[in-house]
Design a protein around this motif. Structure first.
Motif, PDB file in Angstrom:
ATOM      1  N   SER A  46       1.165  -0.932   0.107  1.00 52.06           N
ATOM      2  CA  SER A  46       0.017   0.168  -0.129  1.00 52.06           C
ATOM      3  C   SER A  46       0.819   1.085   0.394  1.00 52.06           C
ATOM      4  CB  SER A  46      -0.979   0.131   1.465  1.00 52.06           C
ATOM      5  OG  SER A  46      -1.589  -1.016   1.487  1.00 52.06           O
ATOM      6  N   PRO A  47       0.280   2.389  -0.823  1.00 49.86           N
ATOM      7  CA  PRO A  47       0.901   3.501  -0.706  1.00 49.86           C
ATOM      8  C   PRO A  47       0.936   3.614   1.140  1.00 49.86           C
ATOM      9  CG  PRO A  47      -0.410   3.444  -1.922  1.00 49.86           C
ATOM     10  CD  PRO A  47      -0.852   2.554  -1.660  1.00 49.86           C
ATOM     11  N   ASP A  48       1.586   4.960   1.162  1.00 52.34           N
ATOM     12  CA  ASP A  48       1.738   5.072   3.121  1.00 52.34           C
ATOM     13  C   ASP A  48       0.636   5.956   3.191  1.00 52.34           C
ATOM     14  OD1 ASP A  48       4.831   4.486   3.171  1.00 52.34           O
ATOM     15  OD2 ASP A  48       5.136   6.288   3.022  1.00 52.34           O
ATOM     16  N   SER A  49      -0.042   6.548   1.887  1.00 47.75           N
ATOM     17  CA  SER A  49      -1.198   7.652   2.782  1.00 47.75           C
ATOM     18  C   SER A  49      -2.211   5.763   3.062  1.00 47.75           C
ATOM     19  CB  SER A  49      -1.684   8.605   1.634  1.00 47.75           C
ATOM     20  OG  SER A  49      -1.996   7.730   0.072  1.00 47.75           O
ATOM     21  N   ALA A  50      -2.490   5.108   2.430  1.00 43.84           N
ATOM     22  CA  ALA A  50      -3.466   4.604   3.060  1.00 43.84           C
ATOM     23  C   ALA A  50      -3.027   2.804   3.500  1.00 43.84           C
ATOM     24  CB  ALA A  50      -3.729   3.721   1.168  1.00 43.84           C
ATOM     25  N   THR A  51      -2.111   3.403   4.592  1.00 41.70           N
ATOM     26  CA  THR A  51      -1.464   1.922   5.195  1.00 41.70           C
ATOM     27  C   THR A  51      -2.267   2.745   6.945  1.00 41.70           C
ATOM     28  OG1 THR A  51       0.310   2.404   3.975  1.00 41.70           O
ATOM     29  CG2 THR A  51       0.366   0.434   6.482  1.00 41.70           C
ATOM     30  N   TRP A  52      -2.643   1.458   7.282  1.00 40.21           N
ATOM     31  CA  TRP A  52      -3.799   1.582   8.461  1.00 40.21           C
ATOM     32  C   TRP A  52      -2.514   1.394   9.767  1.00 40.21           C
ATOM     33  CZ3 TRP A  52      -8.924  -1.546   8.135  1.00 40.21           C
ATOM     34  CH2 TRP A  52      -9.570  -0.385   7.124  1.00 40.21           C
ATOM     35  N   THR A  53      -2.991   1.627  10.686  1.00 48.68           N
ATOM     36  CA  THR A  53      -2.358   0.873  11.475  1.00 48.68           C
ATOM     37  C   THR A  53      -2.811  -0.538  11.641  1.00 48.68           C
ATOM     38  OG1 THR A  53      -3.927   1.093  13.417  1.00 48.68           O
ATOM     39  CG2 THR A  53      -2.170   3.280  12.429  1.00 48.68           C
ATOM     40  N   TYR A  54      -2.010  -1.174  12.989  1.00 49.59           N
ATOM     41  CA  TYR A  54      -2.338  -2.733  12.926  1.00 49.59           C
ATOM     42  C   TYR A  54      -3.522  -3.331  13.962  1.00 49.59           C
ATOM     43  CZ  TYR A  54      -1.296  -7.359  14.672  1.00 49.59           C
ATOM     44  OH  TYR A  54      -1.384  -9.214  14.840  1.00 49.59           O
ATOM     45  N   GLU A  55      -3.192  -1.980  14.607  1.00 46.52           N
ATOM     46  CA  GLU A  55      -4.414  -1.391  15.667  1.00 46.52           C
ATOM     47  C   GLU A  55      -5.906  -2.387  14.479  1.00 46.52           C
ATOM     48  OE1 GLU A  55      -1.686  -0.513  16.329  1.00 46.52           O
ATOM     49  OE2 GLU A  55      -1.515  -2.071  17.970  1.00 46.52           O
ATOM     50  N   ASP A  56      -5.714  -0.787  13.877  1.00 42.66           N
ATOM     51  CA  ASP A  56      -6.972  -0.102  12.927  1.00 42.66           C
ATOM     52  C   ASP A  56      -7.316  -1.434  12.488  1.00 42.66           C
ATOM     53  OD1 ASP A  56      -7.728   2.113  14.424  1.00 42.66           O
ATOM     54  OD2 ASP A  56      -6.540   2.780  12.922  1.00 42.66           O
ATOM     55  N   TYR A  57      -6.388  -2.307  12.378  1.00 45.02           N
ATOM     56  CA  TYR A  57      -6.983  -3.596  10.732  1.00 45.02           C
ATOM     57  C   TYR A  57      -7.121  -4.900  11.458  1.00 45.02           C
ATOM     58  CZ  TYR A  57      -5.288  -5.150   6.203  1.00 45.02           C
ATOM     59  OH  TYR A  57      -4.863  -6.276   5.481  1.00 45.02           O
ATOM     60  N   LEU A  58      -7.672  -4.587  12.910  1.00 48.98           N
ATOM     61  CA  LEU A  58      -7.378  -5.953  13.547  1.00 48.98           C
ATOM     62  C   LEU A  58      -9.535  -5.987  12.989  1.00 48.98           C
ATOM     63  CD1 LEU A  58      -5.730  -5.893  16.982  1.00 48.98           C
ATOM     64  CD2 LEU A  58      -5.817  -7.447  14.497  1.00 48.98           C
ATOM     65  N   TYR A  59      -9.627  -5.038  13.845  1.00 51.09           N
ATOM     66  CA  TYR A  59     -11.054  -5.452  13.634  1.00 51.09           C
ATOM     67  C   TYR A  59     -12.052  -3.455  12.889  1.00 51.09           C
ATOM     68  CZ  TYR A  59     -16.547  -4.711  14.559  1.00 51.09           C
ATOM     69  OH  TYR A  59     -17.914  -4.479  14.534  1.00 51.09           O
ATOM     70  N   GLN A  60     -12.357  -3.979  11.855  1.00 52.83           N
ATOM     71  CA  GLN A  60     -12.799  -2.284  11.367  1.00 52.83           C
ATOM     72  C   GLN A  60     -14.869  -1.519  11.405  1.00 52.83           C
ATOM     73  OE1 GLN A  60     -12.057  -4.812   8.707  1.00 52.83           O
ATOM     74  NE2 GLN A  60     -10.406  -4.384   9.778  1.00 52.83           N
ATOM     75  N   GLY A  61     -15.405  -2.846  11.683  1.00 54.94           N
ATOM     76  CA  GLY A  61     -16.936  -2.255  11.741  1.00 54.94           C
ATOM     77  C   GLY A  61     -17.621  -2.171  10.016  1.00 54.94           C
ATOM     78  N   GLY A  62     -18.939  -2.080  10.230  1.00 57.82           N
ATOM     79  CA  GLY A  62     -20.160  -1.279   9.016  1.00 57.82           C
ATOM     80  C   GLY A  62     -19.655  -0.025   8.978  1.00 57.82           C
ATOM     81  N   ASP A  63     -19.628   0.943   9.940  1.00 57.68           N
ATOM     82  CA  ASP A  63     -19.224   2.239   9.655  1.00 57.68           C
ATOM     83  C   ASP A  63     -18.482   2.965   8.577  1.00 57.68           C
ATOM     84  OD1 ASP A  63     -22.075   2.778  11.116  1.00 57.68           O
ATOM     85  OD2 ASP A  63     -21.182   3.625  12.716  1.00 57.68           O
ATOM     86  N   ARG A  64     -17.094   2.132   9.476  1.00 55.66           N
ATOM     87  CA  ARG A  64     -15.861   2.598   8.625  1.00 55.66           C
ATOM     88  C   ARG A  64     -15.615   2.034   7.215  1.00 55.66           C
ATOM     89  NH1 ARG A  64      -9.459   2.480  10.463  1.00 55.66           N
ATOM     90  NH2 ARG A  64      -8.977   3.422   8.590  1.00 55.66           N
ATOM     91  N   LEU A  65     -16.305   0.503   6.897  1.00 57.04           N
ATOM     92  CA  LEU A  65     -16.416  -0.031   5.896  1.00 57.04           C
ATOM     93  C   LEU A  65     -17.002   0.940   4.661  1.00 57.04           C
ATOM     94  CD1 LEU A  65     -17.451  -3.217   4.994  1.00 57.04           C
ATOM     95  CD2 LEU A  65     -18.805  -1.809   3.614  1.00 57.04           C
ATOM     96  N   MET A  66     -18.741   1.477   5.166  1.00 55.93           N
ATOM     97  CA  MET A  66     -19.656   2.399   4.421  1.00 55.93           C
ATOM     98  C   MET A  66     -18.796   3.190   3.714  1.00 55.93           C
ATOM     99  SD  MET A  66     -21.918   0.296   3.735  1.00 55.93           S
ATOM    100  CE  MET A  66     -22.962   1.839   3.589  1.00 55.93           C
ATOM    101  N   HIS A  67     -18.025   4.246   5.261  1.00 57.96           N
ATOM    102  CA  HIS A  67     -16.557   5.255   4.639  1.00 57.96           C
ATOM    103  C   HIS A  67     -15.811   5.233   3.582  1.00 57.96           C
ATOM    104  CE1 HIS A  67     -15.617   9.565   5.372  1.00 57.96           C
ATOM    105  NE2 HIS A  67     -14.439   8.216   5.377  1.00 57.96           N
ATOM    106  N   ASP A  68     -15.409   4.013   4.225  1.00 62.55           N
ATOM    107  CA  ASP A  68     -13.634   4.228   3.407  1.00 62.55           C
ATOM    108  C   ASP A  68     -13.910   2.818   1.743  1.00 62.55           C
ATOM    109  OD1 ASP A  68     -12.139   3.625   5.425  1.00 62.55           O
ATOM    110  OD2 ASP A  68     -12.148   2.031   6.037  1.00 62.55           O
ATOM    111  N   ILE A  69     -15.643   2.589   1.532  1.00 64.54           N
ATOM    112  CA  ILE A  69     -15.577   2.135   0.122  1.00 64.54           C
ATOM    113  C   ILE A  69     -16.584   3.316  -0.702  1.00 64.54           C
ATOM    114  CG2 ILE A  69     -16.794   0.331  -0.447  1.00 64.54           C
ATOM    115  CD1 ILE A  69     -16.083  -1.761   0.968  1.00 64.54           C
ATOM    116  N   PHE A  70     -17.984   3.692   0.306  1.00 59.06           N
ATOM    117  CA  PHE A  70     -18.737   4.032  -0.288  1.00 59.06           C
ATOM    118  C   PHE A  70     -18.643   6.107  -0.989  1.00 59.06           C
ATOM    119  CE2 PHE A  70     -20.571   0.272   0.544  1.00 59.06           C
ATOM    120  CZ  PHE A  70     -20.962  -0.265  -0.760  1.00 59.06           C
ATOM    121  N   GLU A  71     -18.208   6.661   0.626  1.00 58.71           N
ATOM    122  CA  GLU A  71     -18.170   7.630   0.376  1.00 58.71           C
ATOM    123  C   GLU A  71     -16.485   8.808   0.567  1.00 58.71           C
ATOM    124  OE1 GLU A  71     -18.487   9.108   4.753  1.00 58.71           O
ATOM    125  OE2 GLU A  71     -20.210   8.015   5.266  1.00 58.71           O
ATOM    126  N   GLU A  72     -15.467   7.153   0.307  1.00 57.02           N
ATOM    127  CA  GLU A  72     -14.010   7.445  -0.198  1.00 57.02           C
ATOM    128  C   GLU A  72     -14.088   7.407  -1.517  1.00 57.02           C
ATOM    129  OE1 GLU A  72     -11.039   8.076   2.665  1.00 57.02           O
ATOM    130  OE2 GLU A  72     -11.565   9.701   3.346  1.00 57.02           O
TER     131      GLU A  72
END
Length: 349
Positions: A46-72
């Motif tokens: 991944s580019p640095d700008s699109a790299t998550w922290t390890y903690e964020d990576y363990l679980y996303q949840g529906g709200d973040r999915l909707m934001h990352d996929i459809f809003e951005e």
């Protein structure tokens, strides 16, 4: 929808997931090995700008999915392809009920696919029937290298797998997505071999077999199978991020796929949350085969539109606005596709 240089693209992310790999859900050391391997892929491709922290990576949840996929992420529709991995995670890795509920809440944006394991025998068949009636899914995602008790994998050509495909026919589950790509620790590499796709595609011509990750690192084997089996398709999950780290390697992957099976049987996917779709969509729209690879024809805008969304939309009957559709094309013969001479000449100019 993504728009650039006067062209608009209908985007279908054909391979996404919600997962829970937090320590409290890890059943054993293999649960940690699995998500750590995922994170290595994510961090290294991944580019640095699109790299998550390890903690964020363990679980996303529906709200973040909707934001990352459809809003951005420019995505118009996305398809869940869940993995169970019950030997590694107490509640499973892919969050079935959470993903299904999210798809029910957003039917215009999300399609839910399910999973099964033929090693579960008759009880698994009964569960598949119950799940299909409740969830009304058109596709399943299979992990042939998944562990189940003492078994460390199965083949699509196994007798029990055939029983399940026969029931899929009865239930109208026509799209069979299969992980046939890079291994993931601790799963066994050879259990992802693509050879069994040849058997089932021949024997179940009324089902679509979408080979996720297009067989990598066995791309050549996949292409030789898919070119003679018109119901075999290639999913670009895991292949896509090489557009950033190894663009010439990606050019070879997409060039081979276009040559052997054509633009009508290739599907874009981010493999969320392995990667996010925004930078992948932007990169693919800008991408072109390097001029010093003249064996591959340039990729046209229409080809990119099919790959980025129209192919998956057709497979899953996802409505596409009229202004984002392409004129209907004649059915193409199967077999290797010769690049257009004019295109080759242009690429050499």
């Amino acid at each position: 929808m993504f728009t650039k240089d006067g062209e608009s693209y209908f985007i279908v992310d054909a391979h996404i997931a919600l997962w829970d790999a937090r320590p409290e859900n890890q059943r054993n050391i293999h649960g940690k090995q699995f998500i750590d391997c995922f994170y290595d892929y994510h961090a290294n491709l991944s580019p640095d700008s699109a790299t998550w922290t390890y903690e964020d990576y363990l679980y996303q949840g529906g709200d973040r999915l909707m934001h990352d996929i459809f809003e951005e992420g420019y995505v118009d529709h996305a398809i869940f392809q869940p993995a169970y991995l019950g030997e590694f995670y107490h509640r499973g890795f892919g969050q079935t009920e959470e993903a299904f509920a999210l798809a029910q809440a957003h039917p215009d944006k999300l399609t839910y696919n399910h999973n099964f394991d033929p090693r579960n025998g008759e009880a698994g068949l009964d569960q598949l029937r119950v799940d299909a009636e409740r969830m009304n899914f058109k596709g399943v995602k299979l992990y042939t290298a998944e562990w189940n008790g003492d078994s460390r994998g199965y083949k699509l050509s196994d007798p029990w797998a055939y029983r399940y495909f026969e029931v899929c026919r009865e239930l109208g589950i026509t799209n069979i997505h299969v992980h046939k790509g890079p291994t993931i620790r601790p799963l066994d590499r050879d259990a992802f071999d693509v050879a069994d796709v040849d058997h089932v595609a021949t024997d179940f011509t009324d089902l679509n077999f979408v080979v996720e990750h297009c067989g990598l690192p066995r791309l050549e084997d996949f292409c030789w199978i898919a070119t003679q089996e018109p119901n075999v398709h290639g999913g670009l999950a895991v292949a896509m991020p090489f557009i950033y780290t190894r663009p010439r390697y990606f050019a070879q992957i997409i060039g081979e796929l276009l040559y052997w099976i054509g633009e009508d049987r290739i599907q874009f996917s981010s493999d969320y949350a392995l990667w996010t779709p925004k930078w992948l969509v932007e990169s693919f729209v800008d991408f072109q085969i390097p001029a010093d690879l003249p064996e591959y024809a340039p990729i046209s805008t229409d080809q990119k539109k099919k790959i980025l969304g129209l192919n998956a939309a057709k497979m899953y009957d996802i409505p596409v606005p009229a202004e984002l559709q392409l004129p209907a094309a004649d059915e193409r013969a199967t077999g290797p596709r010769e690049p257009e001479r004019a295109d080759l000449a242009a690429s050499n100019a």
